[in-house]
Design a protein around this motif. Structure first.
Motif, PDB file in Angstrom:
ATOM      1  N   LEU A 119       0.837  -1.198   0.000  1.00  0.00           N
ATOM      2  CA  LEU A 119       0.000   0.000   0.000  1.00  0.00           C
ATOM      3  C   LEU A 119       0.871   1.247   0.000  1.00  0.00           C
ATOM      4  CD1 LEU A 119      -2.470  -0.930   2.880  1.00  0.00           C
ATOM      5  CD2 LEU A 119      -2.946  -1.105   0.445  1.00  0.00           C
ATOM      6  N   THR A 120       0.397   2.300  -0.665  1.00  0.00           N
ATOM      7  CA  THR A 120       0.975   3.634  -0.526  1.00  0.00           C
ATOM      8  C   THR A 120      -0.037   4.479   0.232  1.00  0.00           C
ATOM      9  OG1 THR A 120       2.246   3.449  -2.579  1.00  0.00           O
ATOM     10  CG2 THR A 120       1.843   5.661  -1.724  1.00  0.00           C
ATOM     11  N   LEU A 121       0.354   4.979   1.384  1.00  0.00           N
ATOM     12  CA  LEU A 121      -0.558   5.723   2.250  1.00  0.00           C
ATOM     13  C   LEU A 121      -0.160   7.185   2.276  1.00  0.00           C
ATOM     14  CD1 LEU A 121      -0.639   3.258   5.287  1.00  0.00           C
ATOM     15  CD2 LEU A 121      -2.287   3.393   3.419  1.00  0.00           C
ATOM     16  N   GLU A 122      -1.164   8.070   2.243  1.00  0.00           N
ATOM     17  CA  GLU A 122      -0.951   9.506   2.418  1.00  0.00           C
ATOM     18  C   GLU A 122      -1.722   9.971   3.646  1.00  0.00           C
ATOM     19  OE1 GLU A 122      -1.679  12.133  -0.793  1.00  0.00           O
ATOM     20  OE2 GLU A 122      -0.203  11.197  -2.129  1.00  0.00           O
ATOM     21  N   SER A 123      -1.118  10.854   4.407  1.00  0.00           N
ATOM     22  CA  SER A 123      -1.761  11.367   5.613  1.00  0.00           C
ATOM     23  C   SER A 123      -2.776  12.456   5.271  1.00  0.00           C
ATOM     24  CB  SER A 123      -0.707  11.939   6.557  1.00  0.00           C
ATOM     25  OG  SER A 123      -0.228  13.181   6.062  1.00  0.00           O
ATOM     26  N   ASN A 124      -3.487  12.905   6.283  1.00  0.00           N
ATOM     27  CA  ASN A 124      -4.290  14.114   6.161  1.00  0.00           C
ATOM     28  C   ASN A 124      -3.358  15.312   6.011  1.00  0.00           C
ATOM     29  OD1 ASN A 124      -3.558  13.342   8.907  1.00  0.00           O
ATOM     30  ND2 ASN A 124      -4.569  15.214   9.567  1.00  0.00           N
ATOM     31  N   SER A 125      -3.882  16.441   5.580  1.00  0.00           N
ATOM     32  CA  SER A 125      -3.071  17.653   5.405  1.00  0.00           C
ATOM     33  C   SER A 125      -2.828  18.328   6.751  1.00  0.00           C
ATOM     34  CB  SER A 125      -3.765  18.644   4.470  1.00  0.00           C
ATOM     35  OG  SER A 125      -3.869  18.122   3.166  1.00  0.00           O
ATOM     36  N   SER A 126      -1.669  18.952   6.865  1.00  0.00           N
ATOM     37  CA  SER A 126      -1.380  19.743   8.057  1.00  0.00           C
ATOM     38  C   SER A 126      -2.195  21.030   8.039  1.00  0.00           C
ATOM     39  CB  SER A 126       0.114  20.096   8.106  1.00  0.00           C
ATOM     40  OG  SER A 126       0.418  21.078   7.115  1.00  0.00           O
ATOM     41  N   GLN A 127      -2.181  21.735   9.162  1.00  0.00           N
ATOM     42  CA  GLN A 127      -2.712  23.093   9.184  1.00  0.00           C
ATOM     43  C   GLN A 127      -1.816  23.968   8.290  1.00  0.00           C
ATOM     44  OE1 GLN A 127      -5.238  24.544  11.185  1.00  0.00           O
ATOM     45  NE2 GLN A 127      -5.776  22.879  12.545  1.00  0.00           N
ATOM     46  N   PRO A 128      -2.295  25.122   7.821  1.00  0.00           N
ATOM     47  CA  PRO A 128      -1.485  25.940   6.904  1.00  0.00           C
ATOM     48  C   PRO A 128      -0.255  26.548   7.586  1.00  0.00           C
ATOM     49  CG  PRO A 128      -3.815  26.541   6.801  1.00  0.00           C
ATOM     50  CD  PRO A 128      -3.650  25.663   7.987  1.00  0.00           C
ATOM     51  N   PHE A 129       0.718  26.894   6.771  1.00  0.00           N
ATOM     52  CA  PHE A 129       1.895  27.637   7.212  1.00  0.00           C
ATOM     53  C   PHE A 129       2.373  28.501   6.056  1.00  0.00           C
ATOM     54  CE2 PHE A 129       3.318  23.563   5.563  1.00  0.00           C
ATOM     55  CZ  PHE A 129       4.377  23.904   4.720  1.00  0.00           C
ATOM     56  N   ILE A 130       3.242  29.456   6.373  1.00  0.00           N
ATOM     57  CA  ILE A 130       3.849  30.328   5.367  1.00  0.00           C
ATOM     58  C   ILE A 130       5.343  30.380   5.641  1.00  0.00           C
ATOM     59  CG2 ILE A 130       4.010  32.705   4.492  1.00  0.00           C
ATOM     60  CD1 ILE A 130       1.065  33.065   5.070  1.00  0.00           C
ATOM     61  N   VAL A 131       6.139  30.294   4.591  1.00  0.00           N
ATOM     62  CA  VAL A 131       7.591  30.402   4.708  1.00  0.00           C
ATOM     63  C   VAL A 131       8.010  31.765   4.165  1.00  0.00           C
ATOM     64  CG1 VAL A 131       9.826  29.397   4.122  1.00  0.00           C
ATOM     65  CG2 VAL A 131       7.822  27.910   4.399  1.00  0.00           C
ATOM     66  N   ILE A 132       8.652  32.581   5.014  1.00  0.00           N
ATOM     67  CA  ILE A 132       9.114  33.906   4.595  1.00  0.00           C
ATOM     68  C   ILE A 132      10.606  33.858   4.307  1.00  0.00           C
ATOM     69  CG2 ILE A 132       7.305  35.130   5.842  1.00  0.00           C
ATOM     70  CD1 ILE A 132       9.323  35.734   8.050  1.00  0.00           C
ATOM     71  N   THR A 133      11.068  34.759   3.453  1.00  0.00           N
ATOM     72  CA  THR A 133      12.489  34.790   3.097  1.00  0.00           C
ATOM     73  C   THR A 133      13.255  35.872   3.850  1.00  0.00           C
ATOM     74  OG1 THR A 133      11.952  36.219   1.211  1.00  0.00           O
ATOM     75  CG2 THR A 133      12.062  33.848   0.801  1.00  0.00           C
ATOM     76  N   ASN A 134      12.557  36.849   4.439  1.00  0.00           N
ATOM     77  CA  ASN A 134      13.215  37.847   5.290  1.00  0.00           C
ATOM     78  C   ASN A 134      12.208  38.362   6.310  1.00  0.00           C
ATOM     79  OD1 ASN A 134      11.956  40.444   4.126  1.00  0.00           O
ATOM     80  ND2 ASN A 134      12.803  39.445   2.302  1.00  0.00           N
ATOM     81  N   GLU A 135      12.722  38.983   7.360  1.00  0.00           N
ATOM     82  CA  GLU A 135      11.874  39.334   8.503  1.00  0.00           C
ATOM     83  C   GLU A 135      10.844  40.402   8.182  1.00  0.00           C
ATOM     84  OE1 GLU A 135      14.529  42.566  10.956  1.00  0.00           O
ATOM     85  OE2 GLU A 135      15.096  40.463  11.128  1.00  0.00           O
ATOM     86  N   CYS A 136      11.069  41.230   7.172  1.00  0.00           N
ATOM     87  CA  CYS A 136      10.093  42.278   6.866  1.00  0.00           C
ATOM     88  C   CYS A 136       8.784  41.707   6.322  1.00  0.00           C
ATOM     89  CB  CYS A 136      10.681  43.287   5.881  1.00  0.00           C
ATOM     90  SG  CYS A 136      10.978  42.639   4.233  1.00  0.00           S
ATOM     91  N   GLN A 137       8.764  40.426   5.943  1.00  0.00           N
ATOM     92  CA  GLN A 137       7.542  39.793   5.443  1.00  0.00           C
ATOM     93  C   GLN A 137       6.661  39.246   6.571  1.00  0.00           C
ATOM     94  OE1 GLN A 137       9.084  36.733   2.873  1.00  0.00           O
ATOM     95  NE2 GLN A 137       9.425  38.122   1.155  1.00  0.00           N
ATOM     96  N   TYR A 138       7.174  39.275   7.798  1.00  0.00           N
ATOM     97  CA  TYR A 138       6.465  38.592   8.887  1.00  0.00           C
ATOM     98  C   TYR A 138       5.082  39.194   9.133  1.00  0.00           C
ATOM     99  CZ  TYR A 138       5.419  36.431  13.350  1.00  0.00           C
ATOM    100  OH  TYR A 138       4.805  35.725  14.340  1.00  0.00           O
ATOM    101  N   GLU A 139       5.000  40.504   9.200  1.00  0.00           N
ATOM    102  CA  GLU A 139       3.725  41.148   9.521  1.00  0.00           C
ATOM    103  C   GLU A 139       2.619  40.707   8.575  1.00  0.00           C
ATOM    104  OE1 GLU A 139       1.627  45.471   8.890  1.00  0.00           O
ATOM    105  OE2 GLU A 139       3.818  45.389   9.040  1.00  0.00           O
ATOM    106  N   GLU A 140       2.874  40.802   7.279  1.00  0.00           N
ATOM    107  CA  GLU A 140       1.852  40.433   6.294  1.00  0.00           C
ATOM    108  C   GLU A 140       1.564  38.936   6.327  1.00  0.00           C
ATOM    109  OE1 GLU A 140       0.991  40.625   1.455  1.00  0.00           O
ATOM    110  OE2 GLU A 140       2.702  41.707   2.313  1.00  0.00           O
ATOM    111  N   ALA A 141       2.625  38.128   6.423  1.00  0.00           N
ATOM    112  CA  ALA A 141       2.448  36.671   6.413  1.00  0.00           C
ATOM    113  C   ALA A 141       1.637  36.207   7.612  1.00  0.00           C
ATOM    114  CB  ALA A 141       3.804  35.982   6.384  1.00  0.00           C
ATOM    115  N   ASP A 142       1.940  36.723   8.796  1.00  0.00           N
ATOM    116  CA  ASP A 142       1.209  36.304   9.995  1.00  0.00           C
ATOM    117  C   ASP A 142      -0.231  36.766   9.938  1.00  0.00           C
ATOM    118  OD1 ASP A 142       1.409  34.784  12.337  1.00  0.00           O
ATOM    119  OD2 ASP A 142       1.545  36.575  13.586  1.00  0.00           O
ATOM    120  N   GLY A 143      -0.475  37.934   9.341  1.00  0.00           N
ATOM    121  CA  GLY A 143      -1.851  38.402   9.171  1.00  0.00           C
ATOM    122  C   GLY A 143      -2.651  37.511   8.249  1.00  0.00           C
TER     123      GLY A 143
END
Length: 526
Positions: A281-305
């Motif tokens: 069998l090939t099994l796949e899990s349920n999906s995780s809760q969402p996340f966002i990957v930022i490339t620099n700290e100035c993106q944090y405010e918008e990404a977290d919002g």
């Protein structure tokens, strides 16, 4: 059906399967492991209302509030489910080996009763987080319990389907009963490119009672993004892990090599297993809760919002205020890098009430439009707390005053001695800070307000503690003390040098004059 075949029903003494219900292994008042079989007719499972009220069966002290009591009760039930599911597995193997109608019926009823109880617990947790303002530790506990009980519901469903195959007319190949499920995750969360996750994601392989593993591959992470990466780009490191042979779990702390362009992403897990008998069998899990990957700290405010908006509203346009407040609290714990169980300083009830009144008109629900207006102000302050030097520590130490109005600061300082001051978040200048201080002068107004300018704290090697230490007329500040149990605030006066010297601040320079513009002092006194 299997029970109608000749020779399957056996005479002689028959053991009844243990029954599960609130009076069985899952009963809150009985410690885990002290389970004993009950009579055939089980009492009804607890109603959702029973989880929302304090109960002596919880084993907790009588002064525990209803929300805490409900969580204690659900947690005790969840621990009881572990024992019940293990007993169910052993009993089910017996039934599958030697099917008898009486034992089949008893086990099926036991599974139905446990399913009703688990469904009630999941609904009760959802209602609790939507209808009750919880402290951070209980928000965390409810979040973890939802994951743990969901995994138990998946395991129970495998057992139910496996048992019911005895009475189904199966004309196709024999079905295998296995599933991969996420049992622990820190999401929703903002991650940083090139940094491994602080907390792991854990995936677990679940098997039917009669299934035996022969081989299992490594577990691999699969990403799903709203904004897919260009083909050929590697997105992850640490994206495969071996499975623990005893617990059938795999823990991941992946490192993301590409940002998600401030868009939502989710993760799944995949594994290949071979069961005894040769089924692959090939099994796949349920999906995780969402996340966002930022490339620099100035993106944090918008990404977290964006992430918080998705967590609160999903596909809806409004959400209950209490549900929003609980999720905002969790986002604030992440943003200020605090322990979610024992934070140094969470958002207080007074501060949540301030947000509720100022931005949401004390309404019972929060709309997306009002949320966006709130985050345009709050997000900038959270960005400063997370990344600007010393600010996060100052918040946790109570050096920064609570979120409040200018009038609230006036009231707090009105009867204090000259030289008393505090630092608050500006209401009109998002991400800005204001010093409220007491000074006796001829103007008649004792409480002054100074909006801290960029060049006050952004000059070379100059921080907010340096700025405060420079002004000798700022003698003692109002320190905020947060009661983590009640969620309320209290205050005390502290000599500034006792606290600010830990930041390596310098002694004050010569005095400067003070002027007033737009309600703020344009310069501070010495």
């Amino acid at each position: 059906a299997a029970f109608r075949r000749p020779g399957l029903l056996r005479a002689g003494r028959r053991r009844r399967a243990p029954r599960v219900g609130p009076a069985g292994a899952c009963h809150v008042g009985r410690p885990a492991g002290s389970y004993r079989p009950r009579p055939p007719r089980a009492p009804p499972t607890p109603s959702r209302a029973s989880y929302a009220s304090a109960s002596s069966a919880s084993g907790g002290p009588t002064h525990v509030d209803p929300a805490s009591s409900a969580l204690i009760q659900i947690q005790a039930s969840q621990i009881g489910h572990l024992d019940a599911l293990q007993r169910m597995r052993l009993r089910q193997r017996e039934v599958l080996l030697k099917p008898q109608q009486e034992t089949f019926q008893a086990l099926s009823e036991q599974q139905d009763a446990l399913k009703r109880q688990i469904d009630d617990e999941l609904r009760a947790l959802l209602e609790l987080t939507h209808n009750t303002l919880l402290p951070p530790a209980e928000i965390r506990k409810a979040f973890l319990l939802q994951q743990q009980i969901f995994a138990q519901s998946m395991q129970l469903e495998l057992y139910r389907q496996e048992l019911q195959q005895l009475v189904r007319q199966n004309t196709g190949p024999a079905r295998c009963f296995a599933a991969l499920v996420i049992v622990e995750q820190p999401m929703p969360i903002v991650l940083t490119k090139g940094k491994a996750m602080d907390e792991p994601i854990v995936a677990q392989l679940l098997l039917g009672a009669n299934e035996q593993l022969q081989t299992v591959s490594q577990v691999k992470v699969l990403l799903a993004m709203d904004n897919p990466q260009a083909k050929g780009q590697k997105s992850l490191e640490n994206d495969t892990e071996s499975m623990d042979e005893f617990h059938h779990t795999a823990k991941f702390q992946p490192k993301f090599l590409q940002g998600t362009r401030k868009s939502l992403a989710t993760a799944k897990f995949a594994v290949q297993v071979t069961l005894q008998g040769g089924a692959s069998l090939t099994l796949e899990s349920n999906s995780s809760q969402p996340f966002i990957v930022i490339t620099n700290e100035c993106q944090y405010e918008e990404a977290d919002g964006v992430l918080l908006r998705s967590d609160v509203f999903g596909q809806s346009n409004e959400a209950a205020w209490t549900a929003f407040a609980n999720k905002l609290q969790r986002a604030f714990m992440r943003g200020t890098r605090q322990d979610p169980v024992k934070p140094q300083r969470a958002l207080s009830r007074q501060e949540l009430n301030y947000f509720h009144q100022k931005f949401f008109d004390n309404a019972a629900s929060v709309t997306v439009k009002k949320y966006d207006a709130f985050w345009a102000w709050f997000g900038k302050g959270l960005q400063k707390l997370r990344y600007q030097r010393h600010l996060c520590h100052m918040w946790q130490a109570g050096i920064l005053f609570n979120f409040t109005t200018r009038e609230g600061v006036d009231a707090a300082l009105m009867n204090q001695q000259a030289g008393t001051f505090l630092v608050r978040f500006s209401e009109r200048h998002a991400g800005g800070f204001v010093v409220g201080y007491v000074m006796d002068d001829a103007s008649g107004s004792r409480v002054k307000h100074y909006l801290i300018q960029d060049n006050d704290v952004y000059a070379a090697k100059k921080t907010l503690p340096d700025f405060l230490m420079e002004r000798s007329s700022f003698a003692r500040f109002v320190q905020v003390l947060h009661d983590s149990n009640s969620g309320n605030l209290r205050y005390r006066l502290v000599d500034k040098e006792l606290v600010l010297e830990v930041f390596g601040c310098k002694k004050p320079p010569p005095a400067v004059a003070a002027f007033v513009k737009d309600g703020y002092q344009t310069k501070t006194p010495e």
